[in-house]
Design a protein around this motif. Structure first.
Motif: not given
Length: 333
Positions: A73-80, A185-186, A189
């Motif tokens: 789920r690193w992509h979710e952090l990058r999408a913040v 944000v989740d 994350v």
């Protein structure tokens, strides 16, 4: 058709029951772990509160990095987005203050003051909701908050000093909830982001302390180093359990479970640490609990009558993705 519908409903009921049971068990486990935090942090002596805070942040980031890697789920952090990063930074500052003050309070033998902080925390969160989000209180709820203010005055007389550590604990986490309230944000994350933005400062502090000989990580054997490293796991596990609970059981149930924490902490302070409360202090705590019971009872009645408690805000775009830990629900670390 109707028989098939009944069969479907009957088949779904055990799954709902299991989901609720898992959530309830996770919630009890999370709050019980938080309640026994006063047993863990004294084990980190002779590390001071600031060093322990830095280790909690750095090792929590290590644990959360592993979690995000396993979950991919690193992509979710990058999408913040940038606005959310601003709220994450604010949340990180307030929760870091909360963590540091909590460790200092517990390790200085003032566990009952920590318990007081987490007893008044929901009421402080309500006050912040009124002041910042213009949320409404019924008259009994306003009286309950006023009773809590009187109780703090009584406790000030009992302790012989204003319970500043308790108030800082309650205010810092209340403001943490304010930051999280509008954060879309989740939870997993979001928590990773919080320790990520503070980790460079924490790591720099630890490196400096090691260089000048003020750190304890390598000075007291592998057991002490292992305990400091374990502070990350001890921090993250109950938070993840809390996230599981918040997703599976009603917020009202989560809110009731939170009182496991101050009860266990006060018991630990009195029975294990040997703190003594005189008659005035007991009276102050009794007033606090009376205020909490009144407020909670009125809130539950409001939800049963029409769904929305009078002090709840109107829905906003952010409410749909609210992170665990807002709305006065305690993350007591």
């Amino acid at each position: 058709m109707s028989e098939g519908g009944r069969t479907g409903a009957g088949a779904g009921a055990p799954a709902v029951d299991r989901t609720h049971a898992v959530g309830l068990l996770a919630g009890v486990a999370a709050y019980t772990m938080w309640g026994f935090f006063p047993a863990f942090f004294p084990l980190l002596d002779p590390a001071g509160a600031v060093e322990i805070l830095a280790h909690r942040i750095v090792w929590s980031l290590a644990v959360m990095a592993l979690v995000l890697t396993v979950m991919r789920r690193w992509h979710e952090l990058r999408a913040v987005d940038r606005a959310s990063w601003g709220r994450i930074l604010g949340a990180a500052v307030f929760v870091s203050v909360n963590w540091g003050v909590y460790v200092y309070t517990v390790n200085s033998g003032r566990v009952t003051e920590a318990a007081l902080g987490y007893t008044i925390n929901p009421l402080v969160s309500v006050l912040l909701g009124v002041l910042i989000f213009r949320e409404r209180l019924t008259r009994p709820q306003a009286w309950a908050v006023g009773l809590a203010v009187v109780a703090v005055g009584v406790l000030t007389a009992g302790y012989g000093h204003f319970p500043s550590l308790s108030v800082i604990l309650a205010l810092s986490f209340g403001m943490y909830g304010v930051m999280k309230k509008a954060l879309r944000v989740d939870p997993v994350v979001g928590m990773t982001g919080e320790v990520l933005v503070t980790a460079p400062f924490a790591l720099a502090l630890l490196v400096w302390m090691g260089a000048v000989g003020a750190g304890s990580f390598t000075a007291h054997g592998p057991g002490h180093a292992a305990l400091l490293a374990a502070s990350g796991l001890v921090t993250v596990v109950p938070l993840l359990l809390f996230a599981v609970a918040a997703q599976r059981i009603p917020l009202a149930t989560v809110g009731m479970l939170q009182y496991i924490v101050p009860v266990l902490q006060m018991a630990w302070g009195i029975v294990v640490v040997g703190e003594h409360l005189d008659a005035v202090q007991w009276a102050g705590f009794a007033l606090i609990w009376a205020a909490v019971i009144v407020f909670t009872t009125v809130g539950r009645r409001g939800r049963r009558r029409g769904g929305r408690s009078p002090h709840e805000p109107l829905p906003s775009r952010a409410d749909g993705a609210r992170d665990g830990g807002s709305d006065g629900v305690v993350d007591p670390t």
